[in-house]
Design a protein around this motif. Structure first.
Motif, PDB file in Angstrom:
ATOM      1  N   TYR A   1       0.653  -1.299  -0.534  1.00  0.00           N
ATOM      2  CA  TYR A   1       0.133   0.226  -0.105  1.00  0.00           C
ATOM      3  C   TYR A   1       1.226   0.508   0.094  1.00  0.00           C
ATOM      4  O   TYR A   1       0.948   2.526  -0.990  1.00  0.00           O
ATOM      5  CB  TYR A   1      -1.164  -0.642   1.013  1.00  0.00           C
ATOM      6  N   PHE A   2       1.777   1.884   1.156  1.00  0.00           N
ATOM      7  CA  PHE A   2       2.818   2.060   0.534  1.00  0.00           C
ATOM      8  C   PHE A   2       3.882   2.580  -0.435  1.00  0.00           C
ATOM      9  O   PHE A   2       4.234   3.673  -0.740  1.00  0.00           O
ATOM     10  CB  PHE A   2       3.335   2.308   2.284  1.00  0.00           C
ATOM     11  N   LEU A   3       3.877   2.009  -0.560  1.00  0.00           N
ATOM     12  CA  LEU A   3       5.181   1.509  -1.438  1.00  0.00           C
ATOM     13  C   LEU A   3       4.852   1.910  -3.084  1.00  0.00           C
ATOM     14  O   LEU A   3       5.513   2.247  -4.084  1.00  0.00           O
ATOM     15  CB  LEU A   3       6.091   0.544  -1.423  1.00  0.00           C
ATOM     16  N   VAL A   4       3.568   1.486  -3.406  1.00  0.00           N
ATOM     17  CA  VAL A   4       2.557   1.612  -4.735  1.00  0.00           C
ATOM     18  C   VAL A   4       1.478   2.537  -4.746  1.00  0.00           C
ATOM     19  O   VAL A   4       1.171   2.660  -5.983  1.00  0.00           O
ATOM     20  CB  VAL A   4       2.279  -0.062  -5.070  1.00  0.00           C
ATOM     21  N   ILE A   5       0.459   1.706  -4.645  1.00  0.00           N
ATOM     22  CA  ILE A   5      -0.798   2.493  -4.135  1.00  0.00           C
ATOM     23  C   ILE A   5      -0.787   3.604  -4.168  1.00  0.00           C
ATOM     24  O   ILE A   5      -1.284   4.347  -4.515  1.00  0.00           O
ATOM     25  CB  ILE A   5      -2.112   1.731  -3.445  1.00  0.00           C
ATOM     26  N   LEU A   6      -0.280   4.140  -2.964  1.00  0.00           N
ATOM     27  CA  LEU A   6       0.055   5.313  -2.182  1.00  0.00           C
ATOM     28  C   LEU A   6       0.121   6.613  -3.110  1.00  0.00           C
ATOM     29  O   LEU A   6      -0.053   7.562  -3.415  1.00  0.00           O
ATOM     30  CB  LEU A   6       0.299   5.743  -0.564  1.00  0.00           C
ATOM     31  N   PRO A   7       1.768   6.386  -3.600  1.00  0.00           N
ATOM     32  CA  PRO A   7       2.192   7.131  -4.306  1.00  0.00           C
ATOM     33  C   PRO A   7       1.318   7.278  -6.008  1.00  0.00           C
ATOM     34  O   PRO A   7       1.132   8.530  -6.253  1.00  0.00           O
ATOM     35  CB  PRO A   7       3.121   6.630  -4.932  1.00  0.00           C
ATOM     36  N   ASN A   8       0.768   5.932  -6.430  1.00  0.00           N
ATOM     37  CA  ASN A   8      -0.152   6.516  -7.870  1.00  0.00           C
ATOM     38  C   ASN A   8      -1.705   7.426  -7.792  1.00  0.00           C
ATOM     39  O   ASN A   8      -2.194   7.557  -8.201  1.00  0.00           O
ATOM     40  CB  ASN A   8      -0.853   4.960  -8.170  1.00  0.00           C
ATOM     41  N   LYS A   9      -1.778   6.945  -6.355  1.00  0.00           N
ATOM     42  CA  LYS A   9      -2.911   7.869  -6.336  1.00  0.00           C
ATOM     43  C   LYS A   9      -2.719   9.450  -5.342  1.00  0.00           C
ATOM     44  O   LYS A   9      -3.730   9.868  -6.329  1.00  0.00           O
ATOM     45  CB  LYS A   9      -3.823   7.493  -4.631  1.00  0.00           C
ATOM     46  N   ARG A  10      -1.327   9.774  -5.173  1.00  0.00           N
ATOM     47  CA  ARG A  10      -0.883  10.830  -4.779  1.00  0.00           C
ATOM     48  C   ARG A  10      -0.465  11.177  -6.332  1.00  0.00           C
ATOM     49  O   ARG A  10      -1.454  12.855  -7.037  1.00  0.00           O
ATOM     50  CB  ARG A  10      -0.319  11.184  -4.153  1.00  0.00           C
ATOM     51  N   GLU A  11      -0.226  10.525  -7.059  1.00  0.00           N
ATOM     52  CA  GLU A  11      -0.001  11.117  -8.747  1.00  0.00           C
ATOM     53  C   GLU A  11      -1.338  11.664  -9.512  1.00  0.00           C
ATOM     54  O   GLU A  11      -1.646  12.310 -10.472  1.00  0.00           O
ATOM     55  CB  GLU A  11       0.716  10.162  -9.488  1.00  0.00           C
ATOM     56  N   GLU A  12      -2.472  10.701  -9.364  1.00  0.00           N
ATOM     57  CA  GLU A  12      -3.360  10.477  -9.858  1.00  0.00           C
ATOM     58  C   GLU A  12      -4.564  11.825  -9.096  1.00  0.00           C
ATOM     59  O   GLU A  12      -4.814  13.019 -10.353  1.00  0.00           O
ATOM     60  CB  GLU A  12      -4.668   9.627  -9.646  1.00  0.00           C
ATOM     61  N   LYS A  13      -4.541  13.000  -8.593  1.00  0.00           N
ATOM     62  CA  LYS A  13      -4.481  13.478  -7.679  1.00  0.00           C
ATOM     63  C   LYS A  13      -4.220  14.643  -8.831  1.00  0.00           C
ATOM     64  O   LYS A  13      -5.400  15.037  -8.920  1.00  0.00           O
ATOM     65  CB  LYS A  13      -4.302  13.405  -6.454  1.00  0.00           C
TER      66      LYS A  13
END
Length: 106
Positions: free
Chosen positions: A38-50
């Motif tokens: 979650y912290f290494l893959v999903i969260l950074p992708n969510k931030r970039e998409e936002k």
């Protein structure tokens, strides 16, 4: 930066070393993997998409942009309730794209 393959292989090596451990240790290992993913893959992708969605909503006429296909152009107008954007890519040459095709603002 760590890739998913590097992280997965490292975690598998740790799991193999932990093979002789109790079942409780094995069951605790799975949530640790999920939290790390979650912290290494999903969260950074969510931030970039936002950030990208915010950039698209703040686009104005005259902004220079780059599309996903690498096309550079200048915003001429918005259509269909800001669902599509018309870009000027040259003298008397306009093309229409979905706003989701805009990658970044120059």
């Amino acid at each position: 930066m760590y890739t998913l393959q590097n992280i997965t292989s490292s975690l598998l090596i740790l799991a193999q070393e932990n093979e002789a451990g109790s079942p409780l240790q094995t069951f605790l290992f799975i949530p640790i993997i999920l939290v790390a993913m979650y912290f290494l893959v999903i969260l950074p992708n969510k931030r970039e998409e936002k950030k990208r969605k915010e950039m698209i909503t703040n686009l104005q006429k005259g902004d220079s942009v780059v599309t996903n296909s690498g096309l550079h152009g200048k915003v001429v107008e918005f259509k269909d309730n800001n669902e599509t954007v018309v870009l000027s890519i040259g003298a008397n040459t306009n093309v229409t794209f979905e706003t989701s095709a805009i990658l970044k603002k120059k």
